[in-house]
Write an enzyme that holds these catalytic residues in place. Sequence first.
Site, PDB file in Angstrom:
ATOM      1  N   ARG A 267       3.244 -13.153  -1.071  1.00 39.75           N
ATOM      2  CA  ARG A 267       2.666 -14.434  -0.834  1.00 39.75           C
ATOM      3  C   ARG A 267       3.461 -15.305   0.374  1.00 39.75           C
ATOM      4  O   ARG A 267       3.041 -15.776   1.241  1.00 39.75           O
ATOM      5  CB  ARG A 267       2.634 -15.283  -2.047  1.00 39.75           C
ATOM      6  CG  ARG A 267       1.471 -14.713  -2.880  1.00 39.75           C
ATOM      7  CD  ARG A 267       1.549 -15.028  -4.105  1.00 39.75           C
ATOM      8  NE  ARG A 267       0.096 -14.464  -4.654  1.00 39.75           N
ATOM      9  CZ  ARG A 267       0.163 -14.404  -6.096  1.00 39.75           C
ATOM     10  NH1 ARG A 267       1.163 -14.903  -6.953  1.00 39.75           N
ATOM     11  NH2 ARG A 267      -0.877 -13.586  -6.706  1.00 39.75           N
ATOM     12  N   PHE A 405      -6.825 -12.895   0.248  1.00 43.13           N
ATOM     13  CA  PHE A 405      -6.161 -11.924  -0.371  1.00 43.13           C
ATOM     14  C   PHE A 405      -4.865 -12.309  -0.843  1.00 43.13           C
ATOM     15  O   PHE A 405      -4.154 -13.466  -0.536  1.00 43.13           O
ATOM     16  CB  PHE A 405      -6.135 -10.651   0.360  1.00 43.13           C
ATOM     17  CG  PHE A 405      -5.489 -10.534   1.743  1.00 43.13           C
ATOM     18  CD1 PHE A 405      -4.832 -11.578   2.459  1.00 43.13           C
ATOM     19  CD2 PHE A 405      -5.829  -9.330   2.456  1.00 43.13           C
ATOM     20  CE1 PHE A 405      -4.507 -11.388   3.660  1.00 43.13           C
ATOM     21  CE2 PHE A 405      -5.483  -9.247   3.775  1.00 43.13           C
ATOM     22  CZ  PHE A 405      -4.748 -10.390   4.645  1.00 43.13           C
ATOM     23  N   GLU A 406      -4.046 -11.477  -1.359  1.00 48.68           N
ATOM     24  CA  GLU A 406      -2.597 -11.806  -2.104  1.00 48.68           C
ATOM     25  C   GLU A 406      -2.919 -12.876  -3.110  1.00 48.68           C
ATOM     26  O   GLU A 406      -1.985 -13.897  -3.246  1.00 48.68           O
ATOM     27  CB  GLU A 406      -1.555 -12.379  -0.910  1.00 48.68           C
ATOM     28  CG  GLU A 406      -1.440 -11.394   0.061  1.00 48.68           C
ATOM     29  CD  GLU A 406      -0.290 -10.073  -0.231  1.00 48.68           C
ATOM     30  OE1 GLU A 406       0.370 -10.487  -1.240  1.00 48.68           O
ATOM     31  OE2 GLU A 406      -0.110  -9.241   0.707  1.00 48.68           O
ATOM     32  N   GLY A 407      -3.776 -12.705  -3.878  1.00 46.44           N
ATOM     33  CA  GLY A 407      -4.097 -13.794  -4.868  1.00 46.44           C
ATOM     34  C   GLY A 407      -4.938 -14.886  -4.077  1.00 46.44           C
ATOM     35  O   GLY A 407      -4.659 -15.476  -2.912  1.00 46.44           O
TER      36      GLY A 407
END
Length: 596
Positions: A267, A405-407
């Site tokens: 993140r 993406f990446e949460g």
Amino acid sequence: METTDKTKVKGGEFLIKDTTFQDVFIPEEFDEEQQMIAQTCRDFLNTEVYPNLDRIDKLEEGLMPSLLTKAGELGILGVSIPENYGGFGKNFNTSMLVADVIGAGHSFAVALSAHTGIGTLPILYYGNEEQKAKYIPKLGSGEWKAAYCLTEPNSGSDANSGKTKAVLTEDGKHYVINGQKMWITNGGFADIFIVFAKIEDDKNLTAFIVEREFGGITMNPEEHKMGIKGSSTRQVFFNDCKVPAENMLSERQNGFKIAVNILNIGRIKLAAAAIGASKSVISTAINYANERVQFERQISKYGAIRYKLAEMASKVYAVESANYRAGQNIDDAFAELVAGGMEESKAKLKSTEQFAVECAILKVWGSEALDYVVDEGVQIYGGMGFSADAPMDRAYRDARINRIFEGTNEINRLLTVDMMLKRAMKGELDLMTPATAVAAELMSIPDFAEPDESLFAAEKKIIKNLKKATLMVAGSAVQKLMISLSKEQEILMNIADMAGYVYIAESALLRTEKLVSLKGEEACEGQLNLMRIYFVEAVDAVQKAGKEALWAFAEGDEQRMMLVGLRRFTKMEPFNVKAARQQVAQQLIAANKYFY
Ligand SMILES: Cc1cc2nc3c(=O)[nH]c(=O)nc-3n(C[C@H](O)[C@H](O)[C@H](O)COP(=O)(O)OP(=O)(O)OC[C@H]3O[C@@H](n4cnc5c(N)ncnc54)[C@H](O)[C@@H]3O)c2cc1C
């Protein structure tokens, strides 16, 4: 409010403690060696990536893996890999600098970050000695390429709900993996897959290192995507894929923890990449604005365009300040843990985990700054912004994935508050004492002391007040809603916005203060204005989010009192933001690039 001690600063504490500028790292402090690493990355983009963007986006067979191999030969993939595994063993902020510069590399940046981040780090941080010795040198050199298989068709944000199964063979020598993974970056060419699967009826996932050579792996064709078209994205099927039992990573059921912890690093690095991409887009937009003539004047002479350039730069400057501040916090925490006797790979994870709140904030603010920048970049280009033959088209499409993406940004906003509240409950982060103090302050008569005219006094007061506003809203939401707060997502989003703006704005202030201390006020006029422009946005945003939250959960006299408090805490003296934007834009236009 207490002031943090540099070596003891904890994640999430920015809301309850003050930081002094001497204790933050600013990107202007990168040393010569780090600048050289950055230059190597820049040269790589200029010679290998930019001339080939169309070929990359057409997914030309073999091109992306060959670029990764070349990057590996130059050492770019091994910057943060320890020296005993063939890397350069550089600190976290140096790897952030690499992510920042390479971030301007479109699909190549995504392939590189998936390989060096989610592909390599699970082994580096959770692997045993044999696993690290076998895989890390080849991943660091680029001989092997890596992918990370967590997401499934029915398990995205809810990543722990995956259905992929791993069954131990009767002789106990292998796990047989069956299941379907989706959206796997680098899937088309990866040699190594980090695969998350469930054993029997386990509640949590277990992670495995899977080599393509093991067999039992098939793929769908490349996904057709809106952007990052040159990044390989596949559905990956595991059909009786036989994995040696010793390729389990860490322990059974530790996979979800691995996934979460590796994502913390992903993140903050995504934010670094977004900043790098933004700086490049701003430079491209300035170039165009300086060239394009309408009504017999360059469009960069128009206030409407200057407004955009200054706003773009202000957001990027602010997020960049926070990114390297958090990166240094991670480096400092790592050094302290290692000095205390912790093993290095454990310390790396622990130090990032400590700053998971900041990583989540940065992911959101970095990706949203980039989206703002590319959107205005298209606008500055006018009709040419909409042309697939001009550069803004690719920049605009490629940026969009970063909020997903990446949460997703929703998940990261929710996590920001959730993690802070959980730490408060565990007694690790004392939110309630300062929140109660703010509530008491609301009952007192406001302070009418003579205004402090010294440089930064006004901004420091604003930050103190924005923290109070956030603590007031968060504290009373916790008291009023208790357990049900976790279901009140709109209110949680409001609180996340407040906390995020506080963190980013404070970081911009600290960077500027440090810069002024190093170079003097006159040399930093642009940075002072960038910071102040951001403050105008931050104060408004905190006020809006706070108001919406209070309207939602408070009532009657209490609501009225807190709304008065919110107005008091979000008061800003008039500031000629138009003049500040003009000054910043003039500097950008004169330099013909983003240079802060
Ligand atoms: C190009 C690309 C590359 C990718 N690369 C990889 C990779 O290499 N490896 C890998 O494992 N995965 C990868 N992913 C998957 C990515 O991480 C997921 O797409 C992402 O986590 C979101 O999951 P989802 O798509 O299932 O969306 P969903 O989870 O279905 O979400 C849909 C919407 O609902 C919202 N939402 C979901 N749950 C909640 C909730 N509890 N509260 C509020 N809102 C919620 C989301 O924020 C989103 O707006 C990639 C995806 C893409 C598109």
